[in-house]
Scaffold this active site. Structure first.
Site, PDB file in Angstrom:
ATOM      1  N   HIS A   1       0.414  -1.532  -0.497  1.00 31.60           N
ATOM      2  CA  HIS A   1       0.343  -0.088  -0.070  1.00 31.60           C
ATOM      3  C   HIS A   1       1.001   1.076  -0.417  1.00 31.60           C
ATOM      4  O   HIS A   1       0.575   2.136   0.418  1.00 31.60           O
ATOM      5  CB  HIS A   1      -0.828   0.093   1.340  1.00 31.60           C
ATOM      6  CG  HIS A   1      -1.282  -1.342   1.073  1.00 31.60           C
ATOM      7  ND1 HIS A   1      -0.536  -2.099   2.140  1.00 31.60           N
ATOM      8  CD2 HIS A   1      -2.708  -2.149   0.265  1.00 31.60           C
ATOM      9  CE1 HIS A   1      -1.681  -3.797   2.067  1.00 31.60           C
ATOM     10  NE2 HIS A   1      -2.679  -2.905   1.648  1.00 31.60           N
TER      11      HIS A   1
HETATM   12  S1  FES Z   1       1.732  -0.582   2.913  1.00 33.66           S
HETATM   13 FE1  FES Z   1       0.112  -1.758   3.604  1.00 33.66          FE
HETATM   14  S2  FES Z   1       1.223  -3.446   4.166  1.00 33.66           S
HETATM   15 FE2  FES Z   1       2.810  -1.651   3.875  1.00 33.66          FE
END
Ligand code: FES
Ligand code: HEM
Lengths: 429, 186
Positions: free
Chosen positions: B151
């Site tokens: 993410h």
């Molecule tokens: S940014 Fe969501 S798990 Fe690493």
């Protein structure tokens, strides 16, 4: 319950002690169905067929599958290559999960369109939402079992959601894992739970049907008005048994078409790579049926007051299901069917489109413009349930409702039972 | 008959009996609840890490072979642990950052025992993916440290969160130097 005089003496003997035959006769033979139900009413029966399919194929998979991090992946490959018809059983189970969700999602949207969650079916609807939650948990744990890369990382990301809970989050995650990461202990318990939850689902489905067949409840119909007498109804058998069987065959053709010709179309190729706890695939996506919820989870990437982004996402995701649970108490408009609610009808289709957009965003990487689109769609999802529906309670003027189910049906050329119906049009049962 | 005796309204000693009976009901219910909890506890506790899982909780790592600018990944408790032999430049950039700029404020000094050795659990603090940055070919993100593709979380050369949804810095596990070039983690 009308008592039936059974001809067969053995049946009669059993029935007078344990009235299972009378009960079956009552629930699946003479059960009155509104005569105007369309094929969307077949998806309950289709879902039932899928549940039985999953339990049957799952049971036979479990005879060959081994739940251990060192052998799980190879045991599934062995099922595919060496076990007699193993490929068939596994592909039916794998695609069956997808088609189970297709059937249930259509079933749910049917309920949303025709207002089947409204009085007197609130409890029926809430039991349905519980079934959906149990299915999600079951499918999630099942997907972990083949122990591929998506299995492992999907399990890691989803179990980590619980770490967002303040104070006890970390302890809960360790407890879920039975260790310090998703590992052998986790795989074993997921297998045990994946085996048992479908039977729990079966039990809840029995409650769901009991709530439907309860006195004074019964099936809704496309007009959303109550049956006023026998002229509005047809007996379940043979009308629905035949119609549902036909729908089941059509559905199975599509389902088995996928199973035989594109068995991996709905899956992700990375799950054919054995799990590696040290390497995350560059792009993790859940199975398609979770995508809209995954998009809602990721849409909250900002803090709201004292709630940080991580917890906020989790709350929004579970909230998306919670609003469905309480929907009967949000939408209090007296008219059930969207056919007679011009405004609600428009918003219904916007909601459908919105959920599709969420699903599309859920499959995309967490980058712009997808993040922004996902946020707008998430906003709209909650706006629909929490603002638009209560607002419609006050402002929507419904179109005139037909006086009975038989009336509009017969106008359109219902010759067969016309005599009976016109003879006593409004008689109460 | 027994049923009529117990339910007889205004029967013998009805008034005095009621409070005593209420107490007995409550006491029975409380004992039942404690009993149910006592039965549930072994089941719940059985799902927590078992003794052998806990026993595997320490490892020894020899650092001698790791060149400056190189990283290795070892497995500890089923998780990747990143060990990086940092360059002087990396140490300098990490130490130059004002702590007030950080989402999870922590000085670089607080995160290492010897400046050149950065040891941390290679698990993104968002939802548990393994960030890239261990190999020279990996994408290291906007702060030349580690980047989590799941993410989009960016970590700096001290493993501190600088950008993206992760709430905290990469975790520094408990470890100690057993001699100049070996550590024991856990
Ligand atoms: S940014 Fe969501 S798990 Fe690493
Ligand atoms: C609600 C019903 C069920 C659903 C939605 C479901 C879903 C799933 C899913 C999505 C998978 C992963 C398929 C794959 O990618 O390979 C799976 C695997 C598996 N399931 Fe189920 N399942 C259900 C019922 C059952 C039952 C009742 C059993 C056992 C009695 C079972 C046993 C297994 C086994 C052994 C596997 C691993 C083999 C494999 O991956 O194909 N399942 N399940």
């Amino acid at each position: 319950m009308t008592s039936v005089q059974w001809k067969n003496p053995v049946v009669r003997w059993v029935d007078s002690r344990f009235p299972v035959f009378s009960w079956l006769h009552h629930e699946y033979n003479e059960y009155p169905m509104p005569r105007n139900c369309n094929y969307l009413w077949s998806f309950g029966a289709i879902s039932m067929v899928m549940l039985v399919t999953m339990i049957l194929t799952g049971l036979f998979l479990a005879m060959h599958y081994t739940a251990s991090t060192t052998t799980a992946f190879t045991s599934v490959e062995r099922i595919m290559r060496d076990v007699n018809y193993g490929w068939l059983i596994r592909y039916v189970h794998m695609n069956g999960a997808s088609f189970f969700f297709i059937a249930v999602y259509i079933h749910i949207f049917r309920g949303l369109y025709y207002g089947s969650y409204k009085q007197p079916r609130e409890i029926l609807w809430m039991i349905g939402v519980v079934i959906m939650l149990l299915m999600m948990a079951t499918a999630f744990m099942g997907y972990v079992l083949p122990w591929g890369q998506m299995s492992f990382w999907g399990a890691t990301v989803i179990t980590n959601l619980f770490s967002a809970i303040p104070l006890v989050g970390e302890a809960i995650v360790t407890w879920l894992w039975g260790g310090f990461s998703v590992d052998n202990a986790t795989l074993n318990r997921f297998f045990a739970l994946h085996f048992v939850t479908p039977f729990v689902i079966f039990g809840v489905v029995v409650l769901h049907v009991a709530a439907l067949h309860a006195p004074g409840v019964g099936s809704n119909n496309p007009r959303g008005i109550d049956m006023k007498g026998p002229q509005d109804a047809v007996p379940f058998n043979p009308y629905m048994t035949v119609k549902d069987s036909f729908a089941i065959v059509l559905f199975l053709i599509v389902f088995l078409g996928f199973t035989f010709y594109v068995p991996n179309y709905l899956g992700h190729p990375d799950n054919y790579i054995p799990a590696n706890p040290l390497v995350t695939p560059p792009h993790i996506v859940p199975e398609w049926y979770f995508l809209p919820f995954y998009a809602i989870l990721r849409a909250i990437n900002f803090n709201v007051l004292f709630i940080d982004a991580k917890l906020g996402g989790v709350i929004a995701m579970f909230g998306a299901i919670a609003v469905l649970f309480v929907l009967p108490f949000i939408d209090r408009h007296p008219v059930r069917s969207a056919r007679y609610r011009p405004l609600y009808r428009k918003f219904f289709w916007i909601l459908v489109a919105n959920v599709i957009v969420l699903g599309w965003v859920g499959a995309k990487p967490a980058e712009q413009p997808y993040v922004a689109i996902g946020q707008v769609a998430t906003f709209w999802y909650f706006f629909h349930f929490l603002v638009i529906l209560p607002w419609l309670n006050f402002v929507e003027r419904p179109d005139p409702l037909p006086t009975s189910i038989a009336e509009p049906v017969l106008k359109g050329g219902g010759r067969l039972a016309a005599g009976a119906a016109t003879a006593k049009p409004m008689e109460k049962a | 008959m027994a049923e009529t005796v117990s339910s007889a309204p205004g029967g013998h000693g009805a008034h005095a009996g009621e409070t005593r009976r209420d107490f007995l009901y409550l006491a029975t219910a409380a004992a039942g609840a404690v009993g149910a909890a006592a039965v549930a506890w072994p089941f719940i506790a059985s799902m927590n890490p078992a003794a052998d899982t806990l026993a595997l909780a320490t490892i020894d790592v020899d650092l001698a072979a790791i060149q400056v600018g190189q990283s290795i990944t070892v497995t500890w408790r089923g998780k990747p642990v990143f060990i990086r032999h940092r360059t002087a430049e990396e140490i300098a950039t990490a130490r130059a950052v004002p702590v007030s700029d950080l989402k999870d404020p922590q000085t670089d000094e607080a995160r290492v025992q010897k400046a050149q050795w950065l040891v941390m659990v290679g698990i993104c603090t968002h939802l548990g993916c393994v960030p890239g940055g261990q190999k020279t070919s990996d994408v290291k993100g906007d702060y030349s440290g580690w980047f989590c593709p799941c993410h989009g979380s960016h970590y700096d050369t001290s493993g501190r969160i600088r950008k993206g949804p992760a709430p905290t810095n990469l975790l520094v596990p408990d470890y100690r130097f057993t001699n100049d070039t070996s550590i024991r983690i856990g």
